[in-house]
Design a protein around this motif. Structure first.
Motif, PDB file in Angstrom:
ATOM      1  N   PRO A 131       0.830  -1.211   0.000  1.00 44.39           N
ATOM      2  CA  PRO A 131       0.000   0.000   0.000  1.00 44.39           C
ATOM      3  C   PRO A 131       0.864   1.261   0.000  1.00 44.39           C
ATOM      4  O   PRO A 131       1.834   1.367   0.733  1.00 44.39           O
ATOM      5  CB  PRO A 131      -0.790  -0.116   1.309  1.00 44.39           C
ATOM      6  CG  PRO A 131      -0.774  -1.574   1.639  1.00 44.39           C
ATOM      7  CD  PRO A 131       0.540  -2.087   1.144  1.00 44.39           C
ATOM      8  N   GLY A 132       0.500   2.196  -0.865  1.00 47.03           N
ATOM      9  CA  GLY A 132       1.218   3.457  -0.915  1.00 47.03           C
ATOM     10  C   GLY A 132       2.439   3.463  -1.806  1.00 47.03           C
ATOM     11  O   GLY A 132       3.051   4.515  -2.022  1.00 47.03           O
ATOM     12  N   LEU A 133       2.825   2.323  -2.350  1.00 45.67           N
ATOM     13  CA  LEU A 133       3.996   2.246  -3.213  1.00 45.67           C
ATOM     14  C   LEU A 133       3.583   2.536  -4.652  1.00 45.67           C
ATOM     15  O   LEU A 133       2.593   1.996  -5.142  1.00 45.67           O
ATOM     16  CB  LEU A 133       4.622   0.853  -3.119  1.00 45.67           C
ATOM     17  CG  LEU A 133       6.009   0.670  -3.731  1.00 45.67           C
ATOM     18  CD1 LEU A 133       7.024   1.535  -3.015  1.00 45.67           C
ATOM     19  CD2 LEU A 133       6.415  -0.798  -3.662  1.00 45.67           C
ATOM     20  N   SER A 134       4.325   3.402  -5.327  1.00 48.18           N
ATOM     21  CA  SER A 134       3.992   3.761  -6.705  1.00 48.18           C
ATOM     22  C   SER A 134       4.899   3.025  -7.674  1.00 48.18           C
ATOM     23  O   SER A 134       6.048   2.717  -7.362  1.00 48.18           O
ATOM     24  CB  SER A 134       4.124   5.271  -6.915  1.00 48.18           C
ATOM     25  OG  SER A 134       5.444   5.696  -6.647  1.00 48.18           O
ATOM     26  N   MET A 135       4.359   2.776  -8.846  1.00 52.82           N
ATOM     27  CA  MET A 135       5.125   2.122  -9.906  1.00 52.82           C
ATOM     28  C   MET A 135       5.659   3.205 -10.839  1.00 52.82           C
ATOM     29  O   MET A 135       4.910   4.095 -11.243  1.00 52.82           O
ATOM     30  CB  MET A 135       4.223   1.148 -10.675  1.00 52.82           C
ATOM     31  CG  MET A 135       4.948   0.271 -11.674  1.00 52.82           C
ATOM     32  SD  MET A 135       3.846  -1.022 -12.318  1.00 52.82           S
ATOM     33  CE  MET A 135       4.912  -1.815 -13.528  1.00 52.82           C
ATOM     34  N   PRO A 136       6.939   3.180 -11.200  1.00 49.37           N
ATOM     35  CA  PRO A 136       7.497   4.207 -12.086  1.00 49.37           C
ATOM     36  C   PRO A 136       6.679   4.346 -13.371  1.00 49.37           C
ATOM     37  O   PRO A 136       6.326   3.347 -14.004  1.00 49.37           O
ATOM     38  CB  PRO A 136       8.910   3.689 -12.366  1.00 49.37           C
ATOM     39  CG  PRO A 136       9.254   2.874 -11.167  1.00 49.37           C
ATOM     40  CD  PRO A 136       7.965   2.213 -10.766  1.00 49.37           C
ATOM     41  N   GLU A 137       6.388   5.577 -13.739  1.00 49.51           N
ATOM     42  CA  GLU A 137       5.542   5.834 -14.912  1.00 49.51           C
ATOM     43  C   GLU A 137       6.147   5.243 -16.183  1.00 49.51           C
ATOM     44  O   GLU A 137       5.415   4.755 -17.058  1.00 49.51           O
ATOM     45  CB  GLU A 137       5.336   7.341 -15.078  1.00 49.51           C
ATOM     46  CG  GLU A 137       4.515   7.978 -13.965  1.00 49.51           C
ATOM     47  CD  GLU A 137       4.287   9.454 -14.199  1.00 49.51           C
ATOM     48  OE1 GLU A 137       4.701   9.944 -15.282  1.00 49.51           O
ATOM     49  OE2 GLU A 137       3.702  10.123 -13.329  1.00 49.51           O
ATOM     50  N   GLU A 138       7.467   5.312 -16.302  1.00 50.04           N
ATOM     51  CA  GLU A 138       8.133   4.785 -17.485  1.00 50.04           C
ATOM     52  C   GLU A 138       7.854   3.299 -17.657  1.00 50.04           C
ATOM     53  O   GLU A 138       7.634   2.815 -18.778  1.00 50.04           O
ATOM     54  CB  GLU A 138       9.631   5.039 -17.382  1.00 50.04           C
ATOM     55  CG  GLU A 138      10.415   4.605 -18.611  1.00 50.04           C
ATOM     56  CD  GLU A 138      11.905   4.844 -18.437  1.00 50.04           C
ATOM     57  OE1 GLU A 138      12.657   4.462 -19.354  1.00 50.04           O
ATOM     58  OE2 GLU A 138      12.311   5.387 -17.385  1.00 50.04           O
ATOM     59  N   VAL A 139       7.848   2.573 -16.540  1.00 49.95           N
ATOM     60  CA  VAL A 139       7.597   1.134 -16.599  1.00 49.95           C
ATOM     61  C   VAL A 139       6.119   0.870 -16.860  1.00 49.95           C
ATOM     62  O   VAL A 139       5.759   0.047 -17.705  1.00 49.95           O
ATOM     63  CB  VAL A 139       8.036   0.445 -15.296  1.00 49.95           C
ATOM     64  CG1 VAL A 139       7.795  -1.060 -15.373  1.00 49.95           C
ATOM     65  CG2 VAL A 139       9.501   0.738 -15.011  1.00 49.95           C
ATOM     66  N   ALA A 140       5.263   1.581 -16.122  1.00 50.56           N
ATOM     67  CA  ALA A 140       3.823   1.390 -16.291  1.00 50.56           C
ATOM     68  C   ALA A 140       3.400   1.698 -17.722  1.00 50.56           C
ATOM     69  O   ALA A 140       2.552   1.006 -18.304  1.00 50.56           O
ATOM     70  CB  ALA A 140       3.067   2.281 -15.311  1.00 50.56           C
ATOM     71  N   GLY A 141       4.023   2.718 -18.317  1.00 47.15           N
ATOM     72  CA  GLY A 141       3.673   3.087 -19.686  1.00 47.15           C
ATOM     73  C   GLY A 141       4.138   2.095 -20.721  1.00 47.15           C
ATOM     74  O   GLY A 141       3.630   2.080 -21.847  1.00 47.15           O
ATOM     75  N   SER A 142       5.093   1.256 -20.363  1.00 47.22           N
ATOM     76  CA  SER A 142       5.622   0.270 -21.307  1.00 47.22           C
ATOM     77  C   SER A 142       4.813  -1.022 -21.312  1.00 47.22           C
ATOM     78  O   SER A 142       5.043  -1.889 -22.161  1.00 47.22           O
ATOM     79  CB  SER A 142       7.083  -0.056 -20.970  1.00 47.22           C
ATOM     80  OG  SER A 142       7.162  -0.822 -19.773  1.00 47.22           O
ATOM     81  N   VAL A 143       3.887  -1.142 -20.367  1.00 46.05           N
ATOM     82  CA  VAL A 143       3.103  -2.371 -20.230  1.00 46.05           C
ATOM     83  C   VAL A 143       1.653  -2.089 -20.602  1.00 46.05           C
ATOM     84  O   VAL A 143       1.038  -1.157 -20.069  1.00 46.05           O
ATOM     85  CB  VAL A 143       3.185  -2.913 -18.787  1.00 46.05           C
ATOM     86  CG1 VAL A 143       2.383  -4.198 -18.655  1.00 46.05           C
ATOM     87  CG2 VAL A 143       4.637  -3.150 -18.386  1.00 46.05           C
ATOM     88  N   SER A 144       1.112  -2.877 -21.486  1.00 43.61           N
ATOM     89  CA  SER A 144      -0.263  -2.681 -21.915  1.00 43.61           C
ATOM     90  C   SER A 144      -1.242  -2.964 -20.785  1.00 43.61           C
ATOM     91  O   SER A 144      -0.940  -3.717 -19.849  1.00 43.61           O
ATOM     92  CB  SER A 144      -0.586  -3.595 -23.099  1.00 43.61           C
ATOM     93  OG  SER A 144      -0.585  -4.958 -22.697  1.00 43.61           O
ATOM     94  N   GLY A 145      -2.425  -2.352 -20.883  1.00 46.72           N
ATOM     95  CA  GLY A 145      -3.452  -2.602 -19.886  1.00 46.72           C
ATOM     96  C   GLY A 145      -3.853  -4.067 -19.861  1.00 46.72           C
ATOM     97  O   GLY A 145      -4.152  -4.619 -18.793  1.00 46.72           O
TER      98      GLY A 145
END
Length: 269
Positions: A198-212
């Motif tokens: 809880p409360g931990l964020s995923m780096p946007e660069e990584v999240a953006g590289s993975v499809s929904g």
């Protein structure tokens, strides 16, 4: 080999202290087991007077002691002495000794940096996470590391951090590794941390590289793992926490992780 060791010899009066593990060895069989399974932890001066005396006096093998003294006076290769010892005691089969010899050959070929990484990985395997972190940190402090090699170090350091409940630091380690290796498996590990902490964020660069679609599949796999985990110990606790409603679930998981951290601090002293 199993954890049960059959010892043919009577118990010694002065056991050999294996400092790397902090345990005492009482037989030739235990000495062989220690060498084969913890060879990465053996110091370069492993063959010293203390070991010679244990072999010659306590194990009643003066011929082997003499053979080792003579052999090691002619070579600086500790691994050759190890093979002489193992072959003389006959605790392992010829096939097992051949496999171990191949392992020693691989260790000889490894450079100092690769050898230290192997030690860190070994500590990781035997759950000595603090020692693993020390090895990885020492290596990461070296200048001019190959980028891929450093990335593998960051990844394994992240695994150690997870085991020590240092989730934010683990996420940073995985991210540093992912930036170089760009592996989907590392992105999945980061996604799992994001879901579990809880409360931990995923780096946007990584999240953006993975499809929904892929993230949805990973979430399904994570849910399936949680549902099918053996309901005992911490698996039972995390299952109960995730059985709450959405609002209470995050609080329950936060409390559970805090509890585990406290248990770890108490265990680490």
């Amino acid at each position: 080999m199993s954890g049960l060791i059959y010892c043919r010899e009577p118990e010694v009066t002065e056991p050999y202290f294996a400092g790397a593990l902090g345990v005492y060895l009482y037989s030739a069989e235990e000495l062989c087991y220690y060498i084969v399974n913890y060879v990465l932890l053996l110091p370069q001066d492993f063959f010293d007077e203390k070991l010679y005396r244990f072999i010659g006096v306590q194990l009643r093998r003066p011929e082997l002691e003499g053979k080792l003294r003579k052999w090691l006076s002619q070579t600086t290769d500790m691994y050759q002495g190890i093979l002489v010892l193992l072959q003389d005691i006959h605790f392992y089969s010829e096939n097992e000794l051949m496999q171990f010899k191949q392992k020693l050959d691989d260790l000889r070929k490894a450079g100092p940096l690769e050898l230290l990484k192997k030690k860190g990985d070994f500590f990781l395997d035997v759950r000595q996470y603090g020692n693993a972190l020390q090895a990885y940190d020492h290596l990461l402090g070296e200048r001019g590391l190959d980028a891929a090699f450093a990335a593998r170090l960051w990844h394994n350091r992240g695994i150690a951090c997870v085991q020590m409940m240092q989730m934010e630091e683990a996420m940073d380690c995985f991210y540093r590794s992912w930036k170089t290796l760009q592996l989907e498996s590392i992105a999945q590990e980061m996604f799992t941390l994001y879901c579990m902490e809880p409360g931990l964020s995923m780096p946007e660069e990584v999240a953006g590289s993975v499809s929904g679609e892929l993230q949805y599949r990973w979430k399904e796999e994570l849910d399936a793992f949680e549902k099918n985990a053996a309901y005992m110990g911490k698996a039972q606790e995390i299952a109960e926490a995730f059985d709450r409603d959405v609002i209470r679930r995050r609080e329950a998981v936060r409390e559970l992780l805090y509890k585990w951290k406290q248990e770890y601090r108490e265990m680490a002293g």
